[in-house]
Design an enzyme around this catalytic site. Structure first.
Site, PDB file in Angstrom:
ATOM      1  N   CYS A  38       0.358   3.567   2.963  1.00 39.34           N
ATOM      2  CA  CYS A  38       1.188   2.953   4.229  1.00 39.34           C
ATOM      3  C   CYS A  38       2.629   3.275   4.146  1.00 39.34           C
ATOM      4  O   CYS A  38       3.373   3.510   5.378  1.00 39.34           O
ATOM      5  CB  CYS A  38       0.850   1.474   4.292  1.00 39.34           C
ATOM      6  SG  CYS A  38      -0.915   0.935   4.338  1.00 39.34           S
ATOM      7  N   CYS A  61       0.810  -0.984  -0.032  1.00 40.69           N
ATOM      8  CA  CYS A  61      -0.029  -0.054   0.144  1.00 40.69           C
ATOM      9  C   CYS A  61       0.880   1.251   0.042  1.00 40.69           C
ATOM     10  O   CYS A  61       1.607   1.392   0.898  1.00 40.69           O
ATOM     11  CB  CYS A  61      -1.009  -0.025   1.290  1.00 40.69           C
ATOM     12  SG  CYS A  61      -1.538   1.660   1.861  1.00 40.69           S
TER      13      CYS A  61
END
Lengths: 179, 124
Positions: free
Chosen positions: B43, B40
């Site tokens: 993230c 991600c």
């Protein structure tokens, strides 16, 4: 921690990135079934990556392409791409190009590095949802190009009766208006 | 592509289905759990910020992470729809949550500590 020396360079790629998986498929096909490059998706296990190389960080692996070499070293970014091209059977001819020096610069390697950097930057625009967002300049250029393309498509539709018919004809006049 | 800044700050403990009960639900004190994935991009961008926040909190509030790609059932249990999602726990119960990226240290610190701030403004 035990690390096992790989028999062939291990190319780690983002398995969630459409661009990366397409390139990985090309590398696999170019290897012609020979084990010259070991292709592996980065995955989700930091410990598994650390077993390949203790200095391999999973966040870095997703940020930039990594090639884990059998001697324990790692090549990243453009250097990894150059090494892959030098290794694959059908691009092995490029070794001579990459060996060329102009002063302290290796032009072919520099071009590949610039190409990789550009591709890495625009990956999100090419269908990689997990590659983040591009920088403001690229977003701006991309937006402008999209607007131009949209304008061109609309203009082409408007002009289609003039330019895309087998027998050019003008738009049909509303004859009923005078009847 | 810009290089990611070097990792500074505290390490974030990873918890999974096997350790979630003991490390989060049965633990004492405030805990913020980041439901994330290494693939991600948000993230990834948040990681150095989160480490700095963890260092600033200096143990007054623990921060842990759950990798939703590995522990999908755990993510489903807590109704995680996007990554990163922070779920704040105290004494085994959820006391707050926040979805999406928070790329600033100050705003992330506020988000992670707000659920534990008492009425008189004192945290923890």
């Amino acid at each position: 921690m035990v690390t096992h020396a790989p028999a062939a360079p291990i190319l780690l790629y983002n398995g969630e990135c459409a661009v990366c998986t397409r390139i990985a498929a090309w590398v696999r096909a170019s290897a012609h079934g020979t084990p010259v490059i070991d292709l592996r998706p980065i995955g989700d296990d930091p410990a598994a990556l650390a077993r390949l190389n203790p200095h391999l960080d999973i966040w870095d692996a997703y940020e930039i392409v990594h090639l884990v070499m059998p001697d324990g070293s790692m090549k990243t970014g453009g250097a990894a791409v150059v090494e892959v091209l030098r290794t694959l059977p059908n691009t092995r001819w490029s070794r001579g190009l990459f060996a060329l020096h102009v002063g302290a610069i290796r032009p072919a390697a520099w071009i590949v590095d610039a190409g990789y950097t550009t591709l890495a930057e625009i990956r999100p625009l090419l269908g990689c949802a997990s590659c983040g967002s591009t920088n403001a300049v690229v977003r701006s250029v991309h937006g402008t190009l999209e607007r131009l393309a949209s304008t061109w498509r609309n203009d082409r539709r408007a002009l289609a009766p003039y330019f895309h018919s087998a027998s050019p004809r003008r738009p049909r006049a509303d004859n009923n208006a005078h009847s | 592509m810009a290089d990611r800044p070097p990792a500074v700050g505290a390490e974030i403990e990873t918890v999974g289905a096997a350790s979630f009960e003991t490390r989060v639900l049965e633990a004492r004190g405030p805990i913020a759990v980041e439901f994330m994935s290494y693939g991600c991009s948000h993230c990834r961008a948040l990681e150095p910020v989160l480490r700095e926040v963890a260092a600033r909190l200096d143990g007054r509030e623990r921060i842990a992470r759950v990798n939703v790609a590995v522990d999908a059932d755990l993510a489903a249990t807590y109704g995680i729809r996007v990554t990163p999602t922070f779920v704040m726990f105290r004494d085994g119960g959820e006391v707050g949550r926040s979805e999406g990226p928070h790329p600033q240290v100050a705003s992330l610190t506020t988000i992670l500590t707000r659920p534990f701030v008492s009425g008189d403004g004192a945290a923890w």
